[in-house]
Design a protein around this motif. Structure first.
Motif, PDB file in Angstrom:
ATOM      1  N   LEU A  83       0.794  -1.230   0.000  1.00 25.13           N
ATOM      2  CA  LEU A  83       0.000   0.000   0.000  1.00 25.13           C
ATOM      3  C   LEU A  83       0.828   1.283   0.000  1.00 25.13           C
ATOM      4  CD1 LEU A  83      -2.728  -1.085   2.574  1.00 25.13           C
ATOM      5  CD2 LEU A  83      -2.900  -1.072   0.070  1.00 25.13           C
ATOM      6  N   ASN A  84       2.010   1.256   0.648  1.00 21.77           N
ATOM      7  CA  ASN A  84       2.773   2.486   0.825  1.00 21.77           C
ATOM      8  C   ASN A  84       3.979   2.607  -0.099  1.00 21.77           C
ATOM      9  OD1 ASN A  84       0.999   2.904   2.925  1.00 21.77           O
ATOM     10  ND2 ASN A  84       2.431   2.300   4.502  1.00 21.77           N
ATOM     11  N   TRP A 141       4.733  15.079   2.948  1.00 22.73           N
ATOM     12  CA  TRP A 141       3.881  13.917   2.740  1.00 22.73           C
ATOM     13  C   TRP A 141       4.623  12.618   3.010  1.00 22.73           C
ATOM     14  CZ3 TRP A 141       1.396  15.159  -2.675  1.00 22.73           C
ATOM     15  CH2 TRP A 141       0.444  16.171  -2.521  1.00 22.73           C
ATOM     16  N   SER A 144       2.833   6.894   2.085  1.00 28.01           N
ATOM     17  CA  SER A 144       1.434   6.470   2.007  1.00 28.01           C
ATOM     18  C   SER A 144       0.587   7.510   1.276  1.00 28.01           C
ATOM     19  CB  SER A 144       0.895   6.236   3.419  1.00 28.01           C
ATOM     20  OG  SER A 144      -0.474   5.960   3.384  1.00 28.01           O
ATOM     21  N   THR A 145       0.808   8.780   1.588  1.00 32.74           N
ATOM     22  CA  THR A 145       0.061   9.850   0.925  1.00 32.74           C
ATOM     23  C   THR A 145       0.391   9.875  -0.562  1.00 32.74           C
ATOM     24  OG1 THR A 145      -0.017  11.150   2.950  1.00 32.74           O
ATOM     25  CG2 THR A 145      -0.350  12.348   0.879  1.00 32.74           C
ATOM     26  N   TRP A 146       1.660   9.805  -0.896  1.00 29.75           N
ATOM     27  CA  TRP A 146       2.055   9.778  -2.307  1.00 29.75           C
ATOM     28  C   TRP A 146       1.394   8.594  -3.014  1.00 29.75           C
ATOM     29  CZ3 TRP A 146       4.330  13.232  -5.375  1.00 29.75           C
ATOM     30  CH2 TRP A 146       5.050  14.272  -4.784  1.00 29.75           C
ATOM     31  N   SER A 147       1.439   7.435  -2.374  1.00 26.91           N
ATOM     32  CA  SER A 147       0.876   6.241  -3.004  1.00 26.91           C
ATOM     33  C   SER A 147      -0.623   6.362  -3.209  1.00 26.91           C
ATOM     34  CB  SER A 147       1.209   4.993  -2.175  1.00 26.91           C
ATOM     35  OG  SER A 147       2.567   4.646  -2.365  1.00 26.91           O
ATOM     36  N   GLN A 148      -1.326   6.946  -2.247  1.00 31.15           N
ATOM     37  CA  GLN A 148      -2.771   7.144  -2.408  1.00 31.15           C
ATOM     38  C   GLN A 148      -3.073   8.075  -3.580  1.00 31.15           C
ATOM     39  OE1 GLN A 148      -4.168   8.556   1.379  1.00 31.15           O
ATOM     40  NE2 GLN A 148      -3.667   6.641   2.416  1.00 31.15           N
ATOM     41  N   LYS A 149      -2.231   9.069  -3.778  1.00 29.78           N
ATOM     42  CA  LYS A 149      -2.490  10.060  -4.818  1.00 29.78           C
ATOM     43  C   LYS A 149      -2.252   9.526  -6.230  1.00 29.78           C
ATOM     44  CE  LYS A 149      -2.113  14.069  -1.900  1.00 29.78           C
ATOM     45  NZ  LYS A 149      -3.497  14.485  -1.993  1.00 29.78           N
ATOM     46  N   GLN A 151      -2.882   6.308  -7.041  1.00 39.13           N
ATOM     47  CA  GLN A 151      -3.825   5.213  -7.265  1.00 39.13           C
ATOM     48  C   GLN A 151      -4.978   5.721  -8.135  1.00 39.13           C
ATOM     49  OE1 GLN A 151      -3.373   2.191  -6.585  1.00 39.13           O
ATOM     50  NE2 GLN A 151      -2.264   1.944  -4.687  1.00 39.13           N
ATOM     51  N   ASN A 153      -8.158   5.451  -7.966  1.00 41.03           N
ATOM     52  CA  ASN A 153      -9.261   6.065  -7.212  1.00 41.03           C
ATOM     53  C   ASN A 153      -8.924   7.485  -6.769  1.00 41.03           C
ATOM     54  OD1 ASN A 153     -10.877   3.841  -7.503  1.00 41.03           O
ATOM     55  ND2 ASN A 153     -10.427   3.003  -5.485  1.00 41.03           N
ATOM     56  N   GLY A 154      -7.677   7.688  -6.337  1.00 38.04           N
ATOM     57  CA  GLY A 154      -7.246   9.022  -5.930  1.00 38.04           C
ATOM     58  C   GLY A 154      -7.254   9.994  -7.092  1.00 38.04           C
TER      59      GLY A 154
END
Length: 179
Positions: A83-84, A141, A144-149, A151, A153-154
């Motif tokens: 995830l991260n 950041w 994890s924040t970078w990875s969410q952005k 993705q 969905n992000g």
């Protein structure tokens, strides 16, 4: 001896059976992914690995890009990796012009910096919305924040129309409930 950050480090590699309860793994049970640092520091670990210290033993953790999930000793570490770490650095590795030498000993600090700059340019082109956030905030950041952005969905939620258009087509097929 292995050189990390321009300083020579002597690395003692423990007996895997003694250290890992008889199961071959190059990742010690006490290893945790760093939660501190910047995307650049993470990129260096992705390319070169890191040194893990436990008591008087120090061992070299291989480049994080070469880690296979089953090598990680816990579900939490597998989740953190998936995830991260993988999303952001996987996208950075897709950058045209970033060709990682197969032997990590052929990677020097100049390569780390140059490839980081190329990969960051690629991120700016693919995920422009991320770079609208001021740099001083982006620098804080977590991975994890970078990875969410990065993705899908992000991107669909926060990206520009151009960013969304660059996403690959969705392959998820939703099943309808049949009565």
């Amino acid at each position: 001896a292995t050189e990390i950050d321009g300083k020579e480090k002597i690395v003692n590699v423990p007996d895997p059976k003694e250290f890992f309860r008889g199961r071959y793994s190059s990742i010690p049970e006490s290893f945790v992914f760093p939660t501190w640092g910047t995307r650049f520091t993470g990129w260096r670990n992705w390319l070169l690995g890191s040194i893990h210290v436990e008591g008087d033993k120090r061992c070299m953790i291989k480049p994080y890009r070469l880690i296979v999930g089953k090598e990680l000793p816990s579900k939490e570490l597998k989740a953190a990796y998936k995830l991260n770490w993988k999303p952001i650095f996987g996208k950075m590795m897709e950058a045209p012009g970033v060709v990682i030498p197969p032997n990590y000993e052929d990677i020097d600090e100049d390569f780390v910096q140059t490839s980081f700059a190329i990969a960051t340019k690629h991120l700016k082109e693919q995920y422009s919305y991320i770079f609208k956030t001021p740099e001083n905030k982006r620098d804080l950041w977590s991975l994890s924040t970078w990875s969410q952005k990065v993705q899908p969905n992000g991107v669909r939620k926060n990206g520009t129309p151009e960013d969304i258009e660059k996403l690959p087509p969705s392959t998820v097929v939703k099943k309808s409930k049949q009565e």
